[in-house]
Design a protein around this motif. Structure first.
Motif, PDB file in Angstrom:
ATOM      1  N   GLY A   1      32.424  16.925  27.558  1.00 48.39           N
ATOM      2  CA  GLY A   1      32.133  15.429  28.251  1.00 48.39           C
ATOM      3  C   GLY A   1      31.806  14.447  27.335  1.00 48.39           C
ATOM      4  N   LEU A   2      32.046  13.240  27.432  1.00 47.15           N
ATOM      5  CA  LEU A   2      31.990  11.888  26.443  1.00 47.15           C
ATOM      6  C   LEU A   2      30.714  11.303  27.236  1.00 47.15           C
ATOM      7  CD1 LEU A   2      32.457  10.284  24.315  1.00 47.15           C
ATOM      8  CD2 LEU A   2      34.278   8.971  25.807  1.00 47.15           C
ATOM      9  N   TYR A   3      29.689  10.851  26.436  1.00 42.01           N
ATOM     10  CA  TYR A   3      28.507  10.194  26.933  1.00 42.01           C
ATOM     11  C   TYR A   3      28.436   8.753  26.640  1.00 42.01           C
ATOM     12  CZ  TYR A   3      27.107  15.115  27.330  1.00 42.01           C
ATOM     13  OH  TYR A   3      27.195  16.387  27.614  1.00 42.01           O
ATOM     14  N   GLN A   4      27.431   8.159  27.410  1.00 39.66           N
ATOM     15  CA  GLN A   4      27.526   6.651  27.022  1.00 39.66           C
ATOM     16  C   GLN A   4      26.686   6.437  25.627  1.00 39.66           C
ATOM     17  OE1 GLN A   4      27.806   3.961  29.208  1.00 39.66           O
ATOM     18  NE2 GLN A   4      27.575   2.780  27.490  1.00 39.66           N
ATOM     19  N   TYR A   5      27.178   5.596  24.953  1.00 39.60           N
ATOM     20  CA  TYR A   5      26.745   5.137  23.585  1.00 39.60           C
ATOM     21  C   TYR A   5      25.462   4.749  23.523  1.00 39.60           C
ATOM     22  CZ  TYR A   5      27.919   0.188  24.662  1.00 39.60           C
ATOM     23  OH  TYR A   5      28.005  -0.800  25.365  1.00 39.60           O
ATOM     24  N   GLY A  17      27.787  10.360  21.747  1.00 44.02           N
ATOM     25  CA  GLY A  17      27.582  11.805  22.105  1.00 44.02           C
ATOM     26  C   GLY A  17      28.870  12.437  22.985  1.00 44.02           C
ATOM     27  N   PHE A  18      29.086  13.460  22.647  1.00 42.62           N
ATOM     28  CA  PHE A  18      30.082  14.268  23.360  1.00 42.62           C
ATOM     29  C   PHE A  18      29.774  15.550  23.457  1.00 42.62           C
ATOM     30  CE2 PHE A  18      31.857  13.754  19.241  1.00 42.62           C
ATOM     31  CZ  PHE A  18      32.588  14.834  19.127  1.00 42.62           C
ATOM     32  N   SER A  19      30.049  16.513  24.399  1.00 36.48           N
ATOM     33  CA  SER A  19      29.959  17.880  24.336  1.00 36.48           C
ATOM     34  C   SER A  19      31.348  18.755  24.468  1.00 36.48           C
ATOM     35  CB  SER A  19      29.185  18.496  25.410  1.00 36.48           C
ATOM     36  OG  SER A  19      29.645  18.067  26.820  1.00 36.48           O
ATOM     37  N   LEU A  20      31.528  19.648  23.693  1.00 40.15           N
ATOM     38  CA  LEU A  20      32.820  20.607  23.892  1.00 40.15           C
ATOM     39  C   LEU A  20      32.575  21.746  24.331  1.00 40.15           C
ATOM     40  CD1 LEU A  20      34.302  19.359  20.351  1.00 40.15           C
ATOM     41  CD2 LEU A  20      34.986  18.630  22.667  1.00 40.15           C
ATOM     42  N   PRO A  21      33.443  22.425  25.220  1.00 38.11           N
ATOM     43  CA  PRO A  21      33.348  23.757  25.741  1.00 38.11           C
ATOM     44  C   PRO A  21      33.462  24.966  24.668  1.00 38.11           C
ATOM     45  CG  PRO A  21      35.492  22.917  26.684  1.00 38.11           C
ATOM     46  CD  PRO A  21      34.642  21.704  25.797  1.00 38.11           C
ATOM     47  N   GLU A  22      34.397  24.617  23.730  1.00 39.02           N
ATOM     48  CA  GLU A  22      34.411  25.455  22.430  1.00 39.02           C
ATOM     49  C   GLU A  22      34.797  24.770  21.297  1.00 39.02           C
ATOM     50  OE1 GLU A  22      38.751  27.528  22.720  1.00 39.02           O
ATOM     51  OE2 GLU A  22      37.407  27.597  24.421  1.00 39.02           O
ATOM     52  N   GLY A  63      32.824  -7.834  21.196  1.00 37.03           N
ATOM     53  CA  GLY A  63      33.078  -8.032  22.595  1.00 37.03           C
ATOM     54  C   GLY A  63      33.161  -6.612  23.333  1.00 37.03           C
ATOM     55  N   LEU A  64      34.053  -6.699  24.395  1.00 41.14           N
ATOM     56  CA  LEU A  64      34.660  -5.073  25.007  1.00 41.14           C
ATOM     57  C   LEU A  64      35.297  -4.337  24.075  1.00 41.14           C
ATOM     58  CD1 LEU A  64      33.644  -3.523  27.502  1.00 41.14           C
ATOM     59  CD2 LEU A  64      35.712  -4.813  28.587  1.00 41.14           C
ATOM     60  N   LEU A  65      35.007  -3.130  23.874  1.00 40.99           N
ATOM     61  CA  LEU A  65      36.063  -2.276  23.609  1.00 40.99           C
ATOM     62  C   LEU A  65      35.940  -1.080  24.186  1.00 40.99           C
ATOM     63  CD1 LEU A  65      34.953  -2.545  19.634  1.00 40.99           C
ATOM     64  CD2 LEU A  65      36.968  -3.428  20.555  1.00 40.99           C
ATOM     65  N   TYR A  66      36.992  -0.173  23.762  1.00 35.72           N
ATOM     66  CA  TYR A  66      37.156   0.865  24.634  1.00 35.72           C
ATOM     67  C   TYR A  66      36.835   2.237  23.515  1.00 35.72           C
ATOM     68  CZ  TYR A  66      38.726  -1.545  28.773  1.00 35.72           C
ATOM     69  OH  TYR A  66      39.060  -2.268  29.761  1.00 35.72           O
ATOM     70  N   TYR A  67      36.268   3.168  24.038  1.00 36.75           N
ATOM     71  CA  TYR A  67      36.185   4.439  23.231  1.00 36.75           C
ATOM     72  C   TYR A  67      36.703   5.659  24.094  1.00 36.75           C
ATOM     73  CZ  TYR A  67      31.384   5.282  25.163  1.00 36.75           C
ATOM     74  OH  TYR A  67      30.422   5.622  25.808  1.00 36.75           O
ATOM     75  N   GLN A  68      37.455   6.358  23.186  1.00 35.19           N
ATOM     76  CA  GLN A  68      38.088   7.513  24.047  1.00 35.19           C
ATOM     77  C   GLN A  68      37.809   8.899  22.916  1.00 35.19           C
ATOM     78  OE1 GLN A  68      42.684   7.964  24.223  1.00 35.19           O
ATOM     79  NE2 GLN A  68      42.087   7.683  26.303  1.00 35.19           N
ATOM     80  N   VAL A  76      38.599  11.446  27.649  1.00 30.90           N
ATOM     81  CA  VAL A  76      38.038  10.748  28.445  1.00 30.90           C
ATOM     82  C   VAL A  76      37.967   9.300  27.569  1.00 30.90           C
ATOM     83  CG1 VAL A  76      35.639  10.662  29.450  1.00 30.90           C
ATOM     84  CG2 VAL A  76      36.899  12.744  29.161  1.00 30.90           C
ATOM     85  N   THR A  77      37.709   8.147  28.628  1.00 32.67           N
ATOM     86  CA  THR A  77      37.654   7.109  28.015  1.00 32.67           C
ATOM     87  C   THR A  77      36.470   6.165  28.538  1.00 32.67           C
ATOM     88  OG1 THR A  77      40.016   6.515  27.918  1.00 32.67           O
ATOM     89  CG2 THR A  77      38.758   4.750  27.614  1.00 32.67           C
ATOM     90  N   LYS A  78      35.659   5.637  27.924  1.00 34.89           N
ATOM     91  CA  LYS A  78      34.500   4.605  28.446  1.00 34.89           C
ATOM     92  C   LYS A  78      34.477   3.339  27.688  1.00 34.89           C
ATOM     93  CE  LYS A  78      31.405   8.396  29.624  1.00 34.89           C
ATOM     94  NZ  LYS A  78      30.971   8.017  30.856  1.00 34.89           N
ATOM     95  N   LYS A  79      33.668   2.160  28.247  1.00 31.38           N
ATOM     96  CA  LYS A  79      33.763   1.109  27.924  1.00 31.38           C
ATOM     97  C   LYS A  79      32.502   0.848  26.795  1.00 31.38           C
ATOM     98  CE  LYS A  79      35.558  -1.165  31.861  1.00 31.38           C
ATOM     99  NZ  LYS A  79      35.466  -2.106  32.975  1.00 31.38           N
TER     100      LYS A  79
END
Length: 83
Positions: A1-5, A17-22, A63-68, A76-79
């Motif tokens: 999963g991808l977490y909020q910055y 932050g992010f987590s990976l299953p392996e 300004g507004l950017l996206y991170y994926q 997974v993408t977040k703003k």
């Protein structure tokens, strides 16, 4: 999963932050509203929780950017709001 910055919004530095299953190769891609890539961070990451630290000075836009997060498990993408 991808977490909020953190912190949100960020000024000088942020941690994503992010987590990976392996363990796998993954990429964090940051892009602007027009879809133009402004930063790519590639790496080999272990299973579980990981963090990437980004300095504001390495981002050319504010300004507004996206991170994926892109990995073999999908994307997974977040703003992100950059001051």
């Amino acid at each position: 999963g991808l977490y909020q910055y953190q912190p949100n919004p960020f000024g000088e530095q942020t941690i994503i932050g992010f987590s990976l299953p392996e363990a796998c190769t993954a990429s964090l891609v940051i892009y602007d509203l027009s879809g133009r890539t402004v930063k790519v961070i590639d790496g080999e990451y272990s299973q579980g929780y990981q963090e990437i630290r980004i300095d504001r000075s390495t981002l050319p836009a504010s300004g507004l950017l996206y991170y994926q997060l892109q990995s073999p498990f999908g994307s997974v993408t977040k703003k992100m709001l950059v001051q």
